[in-house]
Each structure stands twice: as C-alpha cells, then as structure tokens.
Design a protein around this motif. Structure first.
Motif, PDB file in Angstrom:
ATOM      1  N   LEU A 113      34.636  16.000  49.550  1.00 36.18           N
ATOM      2  CA  LEU A 113      33.732  14.915  49.921  1.00 36.18           C
ATOM      3  C   LEU A 113      32.840  14.535  48.744  1.00 36.18           C
ATOM      4  O   LEU A 113      32.601  13.352  48.481  1.00 36.18           O
ATOM      5  CB  LEU A 113      32.874  15.333  51.119  1.00 36.18           C
ATOM      6  CG  LEU A 113      31.911  14.264  51.650  1.00 36.18           C
ATOM      7  CD1 LEU A 113      32.656  13.011  52.081  1.00 36.18           C
ATOM      8  CD2 LEU A 113      31.092  14.814  52.813  1.00 36.18           C
ATOM      9  N   LEU A 114      32.362  15.529  48.007  1.00 38.74           N
ATOM     10  CA  LEU A 114      31.529  15.229  46.828  1.00 38.74           C
ATOM     11  C   LEU A 114      32.320  14.460  45.785  1.00 38.74           C
ATOM     12  O   LEU A 114      31.780  13.566  45.118  1.00 38.74           O
ATOM     13  CB  LEU A 114      30.992  16.537  46.240  1.00 38.74           C
ATOM     14  CG  LEU A 114      29.970  17.292  47.094  1.00 38.74           C
ATOM     15  CD1 LEU A 114      29.611  18.624  46.444  1.00 38.74           C
ATOM     16  CD2 LEU A 114      28.726  16.459  47.306  1.00 38.74           C
ATOM     17  N   ASP A 115      33.599  14.784  45.623  1.00 36.26           N
ATOM     18  CA  ASP A 115      34.443  14.028  44.683  1.00 36.26           C
ATOM     19  C   ASP A 115      34.584  12.573  45.119  1.00 36.26           C
ATOM     20  O   ASP A 115      34.613  11.663  44.276  1.00 36.26           O
ATOM     21  CB  ASP A 115      35.823  14.683  44.577  1.00 36.26           C
ATOM     22  CG  ASP A 115      35.789  15.978  43.782  1.00 36.26           C
ATOM     23  OD1 ASP A 115      34.833  16.157  43.004  1.00 36.26           O
ATOM     24  OD2 ASP A 115      36.707  16.809  43.944  1.00 36.26           O
ATOM     25  N   GLU A 116      34.656  12.347  46.444  1.00 39.50           N
ATOM     26  CA  GLU A 116      34.741  10.966  46.929  1.00 39.50           C
ATOM     27  C   GLU A 116      33.466  10.199  46.613  1.00 39.50           C
ATOM     28  O   GLU A 116      33.519   9.017  46.245  1.00 39.50           O
ATOM     29  CB  GLU A 116      34.996  10.966  48.439  1.00 39.50           C
ATOM     30  CG  GLU A 116      36.400  11.431  48.821  1.00 39.50           C
ATOM     31  CD  GLU A 116      36.673  11.237  50.306  1.00 39.50           C
ATOM     32  OE1 GLU A 116      36.202  10.232  50.870  1.00 39.50           O
ATOM     33  OE2 GLU A 116      37.348  12.091  50.905  1.00 39.50           O
ATOM     34  N   TYR A 117      32.310  10.842  46.780  1.00 38.07           N
ATOM     35  CA  TYR A 117      31.048  10.190  46.427  1.00 38.07           C
ATOM     36  C   TYR A 117      31.032   9.836  44.936  1.00 38.07           C
ATOM     37  O   TYR A 117      30.610   8.750  44.538  1.00 38.07           O
ATOM     38  CB  TYR A 117      29.869  11.111  46.750  1.00 38.07           C
ATOM     39  CG  TYR A 117      29.395  11.040  48.181  1.00 38.07           C
ATOM     40  CD1 TYR A 117      28.428  10.124  48.578  1.00 38.07           C
ATOM     41  CD2 TYR A 117      29.905  11.893  49.153  1.00 38.07           C
ATOM     42  CE1 TYR A 117      27.978  10.061  49.881  1.00 38.07           C
ATOM     43  CE2 TYR A 117      29.473  11.845  50.463  1.00 38.07           C
ATOM     44  CZ  TYR A 117      28.508  10.916  50.828  1.00 38.07           C
ATOM     45  OH  TYR A 117      28.080  10.855  52.124  1.00 38.07           O
ATOM     46  N   ARG A 118      31.496  10.777  44.119  1.00 39.43           N
ATOM     47  CA  ARG A 118      31.470  10.565  42.667  1.00 39.43           C
ATOM     48  C   ARG A 118      32.410   9.437  42.269  1.00 39.43           C
ATOM     49  O   ARG A 118      32.088   8.620  41.402  1.00 39.43           O
ATOM     50  CB  ARG A 118      31.871  11.870  41.960  1.00 39.43           C
ATOM     51  CG  ARG A 118      31.837  11.783  40.433  1.00 39.43           C
ATOM     52  CD  ARG A 118      31.947  13.159  39.832  1.00 39.43           C
ATOM     53  NE  ARG A 118      33.107  13.885  40.350  1.00 39.43           N
ATOM     54  CZ  ARG A 118      33.350  15.160  40.071  1.00 39.43           C
ATOM     55  NH1 ARG A 118      32.515  15.835  39.304  1.00 39.43           N
ATOM     56  NH2 ARG A 118      34.423  15.749  40.559  1.00 39.43           N
TER      57      ARG A 118
END
Length: 560
Positions: free
Chosen positions: A6-11
């Motif tokens: 999920l953090l990679d998607e935000y990034r």
C-alpha cells in the motif's frame, strides 16, 4: 507485506511522498528513532528489571514540514481501515489546523461519572464514547452544555445528541447558530437505550422509558417537520437477532439492521456504506417549510409499521400486531435552503440576557433587535432518528492487544457520523476511502454450502436423538416387564437393543463425519475454482482479447 504494498502505491501515485523503512533492533538507532516518533514496540515475552523479551514493531509516522502524525501500531484486524487510517494521517500532517466542532448532548458522551459505578466504586469514571474519540482525531471538539443559550461563533459544526428536555433557550441558541450559517447534525431518539441504562433502579428506568425521548419541537415545527417520541419503527425486512436477559435469542423488528436498499445511493455520505444498526429509531414526518429542500438519507422498507416505544423498550412482542403500512418511513434526512427563525418574537422569556445593565424591557428589546429572523445564505441541517447507533456497543468491537485498545467497526454507524461531519465541515476527501473500509461482502456461495451441510448435519443429529429416545423407551419397557429378582440383570433383549443403538450411533457419527468432510471438500473445490479463474482464467481472457485486437488491427492495415 500488505502495508508495504500500500505504501508503494502511495509513492507511485505521488512523487512527493517518500517512504523510509526502519528495522528497530534492540538497542539500535532505529529503535531510538521509533520511540521518538511515538512507535512503541509491543512486548511479547521477557520480564524482570531488564527485559530481554522481543518486541513487535509495526507502526508508522507521517511527517510534513514540522508536523508529525503517528500510527503507533497497525493492527492486522483493521486491515480494511488501513487505507483510511493512512490517508487521514497524511491529511492531518498536511492540514494541522482542525475545524471546530461543538457537541451538545443529554447523554454522557464525554465520559462523565457513571452513578451506578460510583455506588460500587467511588470515583469510577466512564470512558468517552469511541465516536467522540474518533471525531477528536479530526476536529477541535468543544463540549457545549445542553442549557447553553449561545453557541460560540468560532464553531463551524454543531452536533446535538439526544437533546432530552431541551430548553427553549438552548433551542434559540441552535436556531441562531443555523441562521448565521452554522451546520447542524441533530440526532434525536424516541427511545434511548443508553439513557434508560443509566437509571439507578427499575422505577427510574420505567419513568425514563415513558417520559424519555428527545426532540427539538420548536425548531422542527419551524422547519415543517414532526418527530413522534412515542413511536418507533418496526420493519420485518431489517430485523435484528437480539439476546434478551434470559439468554434466549429473538428477532427484534424495532432494531433495524439496514442494508444498502435502505440508503440513498446517490448521496456520498451513505453511498458506499452497506450496513447500519439503528436500535429503536423514530421517524420524521411532514413537509419542509417554504424555501427548504429535503433529501432522504435513510428510510425503512414498505414492510414496516410504527410500534409503541414502551412495548419495544420492555422487550414486548412488537411483531404480534404488526401490519405492514406499505410506505417507507424517513429515518434520516438532510435539509438545505433558507431557514426562518423558530422564535419570531426574539429570545424566549426566561432566557438569561448577556448584559446585566438596564431594565428588563430594554434588554428584551435589544435582544429582539439583534436576533436573526432568516438565514442570508443556504443552511444545512441533518436529522437522524436514533442516538444509540453511535454508542460503542452498537457500532464497534473493542479489543485489548498487548495493552493497546484496538477498535474495529462492525457496521457503518461510525462511518456515517464521520462522513456527515467531514462533509458539513467542508472536507469530504476521506469519505470514499473510509466507507470502503467496512464494506460487508459475505461469501454467499460458501454460506449456502454451509447451510445445506448444516441442514444435513442437524437431520442426522435429530435422527440419532430419536433413536436414543426410542432405545431408552424399549429398555424401560423391558425393565418393567421383569420380575423383582431380575431387575439388576441385563436381559438378552436389552443387550440386543443396546448393541443395536451403539451400532446405529457409530454409523450416525460416521455419517456426520462424512457430512463435515463433504463440506470441506465443497468449500475447497470452490476455493480452487476461484483461484484457477484468477490465476489462469483472467490472464487467458486478457490474452484472447489482445490477440483478437491484434488480428483486427492487422486486417485493417492489410485493407489499407
């Protein structure tokens, strides 16, 4: 792994977001950094003065300039809320100044002293409602007394919860707040379960049940609406299974378990919510006054009727005389437009004036001159016919995990209140994310398989019980036919009957095991089928579509 994905998607969605990962090993700089950010490790072992037990670190801190918002622990049971929790943390770090929210209530929503607990344990205090705690994360919350005769002009949004026996002075204050452009959410209730539980004894409880209920009669009348505090909605389409004091479960039609069919799917605040629980809700009737538009947010089904609230409060059979009304009752609505005052003569008599100087007539005239008669801009008022829905017991599950209080919503009640508050406060960017967090998508096919297996299982158990009763009857009959000297001797007929039953019991247990085995087999087969569709079916379909497009494109090029 899911947190990192999920953090990679935000990034990927925003190049300004930078993700840093730390592994807080014992006595390391990363561990010190975690503590400074408010991410405390959860102990899972060890003890003594110097604990050598391991700690679990799974927290997150969001920084934007000098602002920092911390999520101390990312609870796996809140996985569906992760996107919302993270988005809210980012929003709070980017916009540290919170809108101001005033809360006026006739219930102990801020955790005042519980009179029953005080008798058993002096000084015991009740915790604030979780709904209030969640609102405090997004708003600068201020408590307003139910007898207040003026609302602070700095307050952007006013939330009124169960205004039982509200005074004319307080209604006047709310009236003026709405007329000067303030947004209002009013939660009324003909039958507050929480309020009746606060009663010191049965007599007091019965008195509260009879006189209880909350409304704002003068304001509603000015807006063209009515709210009957003597009736609650009974709906056969939205019944809830309730466990009464005797421990027996029964279907209660006045406890409404609303599904998406009862919600306005065109309204952003409820569009993505699929379940709500409203225990003992009231209805709004009437036609809005001129200049005011009404939009229904929640409604009953046509298979509903109004029931006496005392019957519902005391656990009576409200469905015995049930007759469907054939119409949908309004449970929650939004009013927008130009509101007119409910106090055309100014501040009501008996209200305290702001000035202590001058005679009464002069002060009364001054108050009349200063009071607003009509709103200059479009106002917004949301009315909800239930208050218990935002009480902890009816909207969330609370668990203790290594000393941390973990909150998991089991319906959309809490989301509804937060959605309305954020929308009226002017920031509705998180509504869609939060609503996705508690969607209920049950595995209906699996439930059907389980129901069919349970039916077979219960049938086998019932047959076994019948065989046992039959065997016992035969044994008793054989025993009665014996003489006095033969009572303690097991006859050949009794032995044969017992062996027959043991054999039947063994076969039934085998059949039950087969039923359970077949259930697991059917569920596993369904799971395998879904996996193959996802792993092979979808890529194959995409491949076929791609090949088809390629062939079509080649033919078009050849034709040119």
């Amino acid at each position: 792994g899911r947190v990192e994905d999920l953090l990679d998607e935000y990034r990927q969605a925003n190049s300004k977001i930078r993700v840093e990962k730390f592994d807080p090993q014992p006595d390391s700089d990363a561990e010190d950094a975690a503590r400074l950010d408010g991410v405390d490790g959860q102990s899972i072992g060890g003890g003594g003065i110097i604990s050598l037990g391991e700690k679990v670190y799974l927290g997150l801190a969001v920084r934007c300039l000098d602002e920092k918002v911390t999520l101390p622990f990312l609870d796996p049971s809140r996985e569906r809320q992760l996107e919302y929790d993270l988005s809210r943390a980012i929003s709070r770090a980017m916009n540290p100044e919170k809108p101001k929210l005033g809360i006026m209530s006739g219930l102990q929503v801020f955790g005042q002293m519980d009179p029953r607990m005080m008798q058993m344990q002096p000084g015991a205090a009740r915790q604030p409602w979780i709904a209030i705690g969640e609102l405090q994360k997004d708003f600068d919350v201020e408590e307003i007394n139910l007898t207040a005769e003026e609302i602070d002009p700095d307050i952007n949004l006013l939330l009124v919860i169960h205004p039982s026996n509200i005074s004319d002075g307080a209604q006047y204050a709310i009236d003026q707040f709405v007329l000067r452009g303030g947004k209002l959410i009013a939660m009324l209730d003909p039958m507050s379960i929480v309020d009746s539980r606060n009663a010191m004894n049965m007599q007091n409880m019965l008195q509260r049940a009879a006189q209880g209920g909350s409304t704002m009669p003068k304001l509603l009348k000015a807006w063209g609406l009515e709210f009957d505090t003597g009736k609650v909605v009974a709906d056969k389409n939205y019944v809830t299974t309730v466990s009464r004091g005797s421990g027996r479960a029964m279907s209660e039609p006045t406890w409404l378990s609303l599904t998406s069919e009862a919600m306005n799917r065109d309204d952003v605040t409820v569009a993505d919510i699929d379940s709500l629980l409203l225990p003992g809700a009231g209805v709004f009737t009437g036609t809005p006054a001129e200049g005011i538009n009404q939009e229904v947010l929640l409604h009953s089904s046509e298979n509903s009727d109004l029931a006496d609230k005392m019957m519902a409060q005391m656990g009576g059979d409200t469905g015995k005389d049930f007759t469907p009304s054939g119409k949908q009752y309004t449970l929650a609505l939004r009013l927008t437009g130009k509101f007119k005052t409910a106090f055309p003569d100014g501040k009501p008599a008996g209200a305290t004036e702001s000035s202590d100087e001058g005679d009464d007539e002069t002060k009364k005239a001054g108050a009349d001159d200063e009071s607003l008669k009509e709103s200059t801009t479009d106002g917004v008022v949301v009315l909800i016919g239930d208050t218990d829905c935002v009480y902890d017991q009816f909207c969330v599950r609370v668990q203790n995990f290594f000393g941390q209080q973990l909150i998991s919503p089991f319906n959309g009640n809490l989301n509804l209140l937060q959605n309305l508050a954020e929308q009226l406060a002017g920031d509705n960017s998180l509504i869609g994310v939060r609503s996705r967090a508690v969607q209920n998508r049950p595995f209906t096919r699996v439930k059907e398989i389980q129901a069919e297996a349970e039916k077979k299982y219960l049938s086998k158990v019932k047959q076994l019980q019948e065989d046992l009763n039959e065997t016992q009857s035969k044994l008793n009959e054989l025993q009665r036919s014996k003489g006095e000297n033969e009572r303690l001797i097991v006859s050949a007929e009794q032995q044969a009957e017992i062996q027959r039953f043991v054999k039947q019991e063994t076969q039934t247990k085998k059949d039950l095991k087969d039923v359970r085995k077949q259930l697991r087999k059917d569920v596993d087969a369904l799971e395998t089928q879904v996996k193959w569709i996802n792993i092979v079916g979808m890529p194959l379909m995409v491949t076929l579509v791609g090949l088809t497009l390629a062939v079509v494109k080649r033919k078009r090029n050849a034709a040119k």
